[in-house]
Scaffold this active site. Structure first.
Site, PDB file in Angstrom:
ATOM      1  NE  ARG A 109      -0.442   0.508   4.911  1.00 26.44           N
ATOM      2  CZ  ARG A 109      -0.983   0.599   6.112  1.00 26.44           C
ATOM      3  NH1 ARG A 109      -2.247   0.271   6.289  1.00 26.44           N
ATOM      4  NH2 ARG A 109      -0.286   1.031   7.142  1.00 26.44           N
ATOM      5  CG  ASN A 147      -4.475   4.590   6.574  1.00 24.64           C
ATOM      6  OD1 ASN A 147      -5.156   4.756   7.586  1.00 24.64           O
ATOM      7  ND2 ASN A 147      -3.368   3.856   6.575  1.00 24.64           N
ATOM      8  CD  GLU A 148      -0.711   4.804   9.269  1.00 25.52           C
ATOM      9  OE1 GLU A 148      -0.818   4.675  10.504  1.00 25.52           O
ATOM     10  OE2 GLU A 148      -0.205   3.925   8.539  1.00 25.52           O
ATOM     11  CB  CYS A 153       6.420   9.082  -6.449  1.00 27.74           C
ATOM     12  SG  CYS A 153       6.357   8.357  -8.098  1.00 27.74           S
ATOM     13  CB  CYS A 158       7.272  12.821  -9.435  1.00 32.43           C
ATOM     14  SG  CYS A 158       5.913  12.046  -8.517  1.00 32.43           S
ATOM     15  CD  GLU A 307      -4.583   3.287  12.343  1.00 34.57           C
ATOM     16  OE1 GLU A 307      -3.560   2.606  12.580  1.00 34.57           O
ATOM     17  OE2 GLU A 307      -5.003   3.496  11.190  1.00 34.57           O
TER      18      GLU A 307
END
Length: 667
Positions: A109, A147-148, A153, A158, A307
């Site tokens: 991920r 998420n987080e 990259c 980029c 979390e």
């Protein structure tokens, strides 16, 4: 802060990993622990969109309905943090390229390119479907984007976007060459197309890309990547607000802190700050406290503990069980420093895949007679009792420590002197001084208002951007107290050295100049003489020439014995201290006894007996003292709190505090 109607107690729930017939039983178990919220849909993109443009919300509809029927508050994820396999196959440019020039394939991920137009389009289309579908559900109390964020990259997308970013910043290649000092090693460029992003095949090397030839290039690229990821967040937030302008939006910050993302710049776009906390078993308690104070200070408001772990953490090298009572103490530590929620990853332990051994409310045993579940239920009861009183209360600090991401990046790119420079550790040396004295402390950025504080400490302020020196001078001249250290005032925002002696533009306010900096090699100890006593120091020793400053400590060994190590300078109505070496804890404590006394600010409690004590103040002015025993040894409650009420139990404060004991006290 967006005002919560109740103190959220819950966490990540992944019912899509379980048969539908188990969901109602799960919710029943959660309620036994007084859990009232669930974070869902964080990693469900493959379920929601099995093929491009073909959406299936049937399972998520059922999850939302069951949680709503149970009166749960829902934190709704946007599912954009992990991409489906078909997307990699059809649009390979969405996968990020690492700094070793390797393109990721399907798996893991955090592997998307933030500048991929295909990723942006597909994430936006999913977002639109999701928000339109659930925008009217009043049980959804937060939207949780991605998420987080993290993972830089270095792909062609980029590279092209970076060139545009540089053109906007520097206008001409001549301006860029000057900023990056590109005459070194014949790096001069004559056309924007000659720019190559920093990577292992170019100007960066080392296992983690920790060494760089052109620091200005590498630092600018980190700024650019942080902005690129922030633009993704802004894109998703804009879509949410178009259809649901009322429900607050957040994304979860993480790390120690996360080096890749400038959270101070991101904070402005967050409706509320949220943070994922996973201290290692051997981390000192002040390290977690520092991170919570950083999160609280980003908006100077309470934050969400999005979390945390009920017991074991899955990914750390060693994950001992949290000892009896330790979970409650660590969760209340977050609350003590500003959290208005307690949420776990996760609510139900997975049977397979990554993180299957990460602890949860419902463990693999699926029993409620376990030690951990009983502790979770006890915590839930206490939060239910005390949550309404705690909710929305704030921390008022008169001391501040400066933490800055550009300094984080540039300090650890320093090539020379010593390889042991660690920005966070250097900051923690000073935070610990206030933590152990129970003095509330904000963690602020260089753009925050210094005038709100009696004392501002800026350790290793290596990079001083244009105008910051004037801001510091004005603060001290008008009566402020300022502390800075070795490796400060050395370079500008492009990492080019200020000439005329260190600390560059801070020479005037500190009343000194530094001629040389000696590296202290591992195992070597240099002595510093202060108030008639010797103290050990290490890492770096500045050779200081005082101009107007008075000498507080001198070196007691090496060829520079007898020269200044610590100075104090009266500047206008205020004072500035310069600490030219990394004093070990005992010596730094002795020095800060003097500095803090000079400010006139007192600790919350003088006889703290090695307890962590913080204070939050409610809107109507009531003071709540959080007294935490962050050890397994018995401690004694300070006499100040005799007769106070513990709002967790409704009983009078107890004197003897066993290991990991917690009291939240009011008079």
């Amino acid at each position: 802060m967006t005002q919560l109607s109740r103190f959220l107690y819950g966490g990540d729930y992944n019912p899509d990993q379980w048969p539908e017939e188990t969901w109602s039983k799960d919710i029943h178990v959660f309620k036994k622990a007084d859990i009232n919220s669930a974070t869902i849909n964080i990693f469900s993109w493959a379920l929601l969109e099995p093929r491009e443009g073909k959406y299936n919300f049937s399972k998520l509809d059922k999850v939302v309905q069951q949680l709503s029927d149970a009166n749960f508050d829902i934190v709704m994820g946007t599912a954009t943090a992990a991409m489906p396999a078909w997307m990699f196959k059809k649009y390979p440019d969405i996968a990020r390229v690492d700094y070793q020039d390797r393109r990721h394939v399907f798996g893991q991920r955090h592997n998307f390119c933030p500048n991929s137009s295909n990723y942006q389009r597909l994430a936006g289309e999913l977002e639109k479907q999701l928000v339109e579908r659930y925008k009217d559900n009043k049980h959804i109390v937060f939207w949780h984007i991605n998420n987080e964020y993290g993972g830089n990259c270095y792909c062609e997308n980029c590279q092209n976007a970076f060139k545009k970013w540089l053109k906007n910043k520097y206008k001409t290649v001549e301006g860029l060459n000057k900023a990056w000092n590109m005459n070194v090693w014949s790096h001069t460029i004559y056309d924007w197309d000659e720019i190559v992003v920093p990577n292992e095949l170019g100007d960066v090397w080392g296992i983690k890309g920790s060494e760089t030839i052109v620091a200005g290039l590498s630092i600018d690229y980190l700024r650019f990547q942080s902005e690129s990821m922030q633009n993704l967040f802004k894109m998703e937030k804009k879509i949410i607000k178009k259809f649901d302008p009322e429900t607050p939006v957040t994304t979860n910050f993480h790390g120690l802190p996360n080096k890749m993302v400038d959270y101070q710049k991101w904070a402005k776009g967050q409706d509320i700050i949220s943070y994922d906390s996973y201290p290692t078993y051997d981390a000192p308690a002040y390290k977690a406290a520092f991170l919570y104070d950083l999160m609280r200070s980003l908006k100077h408001q309470p934050f969400m503990l999005m979390e945390s772990a009920p017991s074991q953490v899955n990914w750390q090298p060693y994950s001992p069980l949290k000892r009896p009572g330790q979970m409650e103490a660590t969760e209340f530590q977050a609350v003590a420093h500003g959290a208005d929620t307690v949420q776990f990853f996760r609510l139900k332990q997975a049977v397979g895949g990554s993180e299957k051994f990460h602890s949860a409310v419902i463990a693999h045993s699926q029993r409620t007679v376990t030690r951990v579940f009983k502790e979770l239920a006890d915590l839930g009861k206490k939060l239910k009792n005390a949550g309404p009183t705690i909710l929305g209360s704030k921390t008022k600090a008169r001391f501040a420590i400066v933490f800055d991401w550009s300094n984080f990046w540039s300090y650890e790119y320093v090539d020379g002197i010593t390889q042991d420079l660690n920005y966070v550790d250097s900051i923690l040396d000073y935070y610990r001084q206030f933590y152990e004295r129970n003095i509330p402390t904000d963690i602020i950025g260089v753009d925050d208002d210094f005038s709100n504080y009696d004392l501002v400490v800026a350790p290793v302020l290596y990079m001083v951007k244009h105008g910051l020196d004037k801001k510091i001078n004005d603060y001290v001249e008008n009566g402020g107290n300022f502390v800075t250290t070795y490796m400060s005032g050395m370079v500008n925002s492009s990492d080019n050295v200020y000439l005329g002696g260190y600390p560059g533009p801070l020479k005037e306010v500190t009343g000194i100049w530094v001629e040389e900096s000696d590296a202290v090699v591992p195992g070597q100890k240099i002595k510093v003489l202060m108030n008639g006593k010797d103290y050990d120091t290490g890492l770096i020793c500045n050779l200081i020439h005082p101009n107007d400053a008075k000498i507080l400590a001198t070196y007691a060994s090496e060829f520079y014995a007898g020269t200044p190590a610590v100075t104090e300078n009266q500047y206008g109505k205020g004072r500035a201290w310069y600490i030219g070496t990394r004093l070990e804890h005992q010596g730094l404590t002795q020095l800060f006894n003097h500095i803090i006394f000079e400010t006139g600010v007192e600790s919350l409690v003088c006889d703290s007996h090695k307890l962590e004590i913080t204070k939050r103040v409610t809107e109507d002015g009531k003071e709540l003292y959080f007294v935490l025993n962050m050890s397994n040894e018995e401690r004694t409650l300070p006499s100040k709190f005799t007769g106070y009420e513990d709002i967790l139990t409704g009983e009078k404060a107890h004197k003897d505090m066993k290991g990991w004991d917690v009291q939240v006290l009011r008079n």
